[in-house]
Motif scaffolding. Structure first.
Motif, mmCIF file in Angstrom:
data_model
loop_
_atom_site.group_PDB
_atom_site.id
_atom_site.type_symbol
_atom_site.label_atom_id
_atom_site.label_comp_id
_atom_site.label_asym_id
_atom_site.label_seq_id
_atom_site.Cartn_x
_atom_site.Cartn_y
_atom_site.Cartn_z
ATOM 1 N N MET A 113 0.996 -1.187 0.008
ATOM 2 C CA MET A 113 -0.022 0.004 -0.128
ATOM 3 C C MET A 113 1.014 1.027 -0.116
ATOM 4 S SD MET A 113 -2.446 1.500 2.852
ATOM 5 C CE MET A 113 -1.650 3.058 3.483
ATOM 6 N N PHE A 114 0.435 2.182 -0.879
ATOM 7 C CA PHE A 114 1.391 3.428 -0.901
ATOM 8 C C PHE A 114 0.624 4.885 -0.762
ATOM 9 C CE2 PHE A 114 2.579 7.083 -2.966
ATOM 10 C CZ PHE A 114 4.028 7.285 -2.779
ATOM 11 N N ALA A 115 1.015 5.665 0.270
ATOM 12 C CA ALA A 115 0.451 6.585 0.512
ATOM 13 C C ALA A 115 1.322 7.998 0.480
ATOM 14 C CB ALA A 115 -0.544 6.642 1.768
ATOM 15 N N GLY A 116 0.841 9.148 0.212
ATOM 16 C CA GLY A 116 1.748 10.520 0.240
ATOM 17 C C GLY A 116 2.390 10.431 -0.893
ATOM 18 N N GLN A 117 3.267 11.378 -0.767
ATOM 19 C CA GLN A 117 4.086 12.032 -1.991
ATOM 20 C C GLN A 117 5.672 11.618 -1.808
ATOM 21 O OE1 GLN A 117 2.715 13.289 -4.680
ATOM 22 N NE2 GLN A 117 0.770 12.639 -3.945
ATOM 23 N N PRO A 118 6.379 11.178 -2.706
ATOM 24 C CA PRO A 118 7.533 10.678 -2.579
ATOM 25 C C PRO A 118 8.670 11.759 -2.659
ATOM 26 C CG PRO A 118 6.872 10.141 -4.939
ATOM 27 C CD PRO A 118 5.689 10.890 -4.054
ATOM 28 N N SER A 119 9.042 12.443 -1.629
ATOM 29 C CA SER A 119 9.802 13.808 -1.627
ATOM 30 C C SER A 119 10.529 13.693 -0.032
ATOM 31 C CB SER A 119 9.123 14.885 -1.836
ATOM 32 O OG SER A 119 8.071 15.415 -0.854
ATOM 33 N N GLY A 120 11.633 14.216 0.103
ATOM 34 C CA GLY A 120 12.273 13.857 1.230
ATOM 35 C C GLY A 120 13.430 12.943 1.229
ATOM 36 N N ASN A 121 13.558 12.452 2.519
ATOM 37 C CA ASN A 121 14.941 11.408 3.090
ATOM 38 C C ASN A 121 14.123 10.241 2.955
ATOM 39 O OD1 ASN A 121 16.930 13.550 3.135
ATOM 40 N ND2 ASN A 121 15.582 14.059 5.120
#
Length: 161
Positions: A113-121
């Motif tokens: 399951m994937f949630a959110g946005q892929p940015s950051g560390n």
């Protein structure tokens, strides 16, 4: 005395190697209100609220048939991930900055399951014992999840872990 110290160290090492509990260090800024979501039974579902184009806003876990309190906040409809009867969460990955930007839950059946946005560390959490699974989560929130920590254990069939 020297032999006693060596023996104590060997016993402690053997116990640590056989431990069925582990935790993954916290990620994120760690500011705000603390939370801990625990339950007696196996995790059977997860709900995650995300702000569109932004970070993880809230999370909720179901142990058996009982939903936990929401850690964080709700926004529109959650992303919900229901596990099969013989399925367990064996890895949590994602990205973090001030907030937890994204979460990915992976099961022993290869589903995720994937949630959110892929940015950051980037971060990657998994148990140290091969038979362990995600048992509970903890962290902090203010304006969204600001930290996240995973706790792993082998589920004893008698529910006494």
């Amino acid at each position: 005395m020297h032999y006693l110290t060596i023996f104590a160290l060997l016993v402690a090492y053997a116990w640590a190697e056989d431990s069925h509990y582990s935790f993954s260090p916290s990620v994120g800024s760690g500011s705000g209100t603390s939370f801990s979501i625990t339950g007696e039974e196996r995790i059977t579902a997860i709900r995650v609220w995300e702000l569109y184009g932004n970070h993880i806003y809230g999370i909720q876990v179901r142990h058996g048939s009982v939903w936990s309190q929401i850690a964080g906040y709700t926004y529109n409809n959650p992303i919900e991930f229901e596990l099969f009867e013989d399925e367990r969460i064996i890895q949590v990955s994602g990205k973090h900055a001030h907030y937890i930007q994204s979460l990915i839950f992976v099961t022993n059946k290869g589903r995720s399951m994937f949630a959110g946005q892929p940015s950051g560390n980037s971060f990657n959490m998994y148990p140290t014992h091969q038979d362990a699974e995600l048992r509970f989560i903890s962290g902090r929130y203010h304006g969204g999840l600001s930290s996240f920590q995973a706790h792993w254990a082998v589920l004893n069939e008698s529910n006494d872990w």
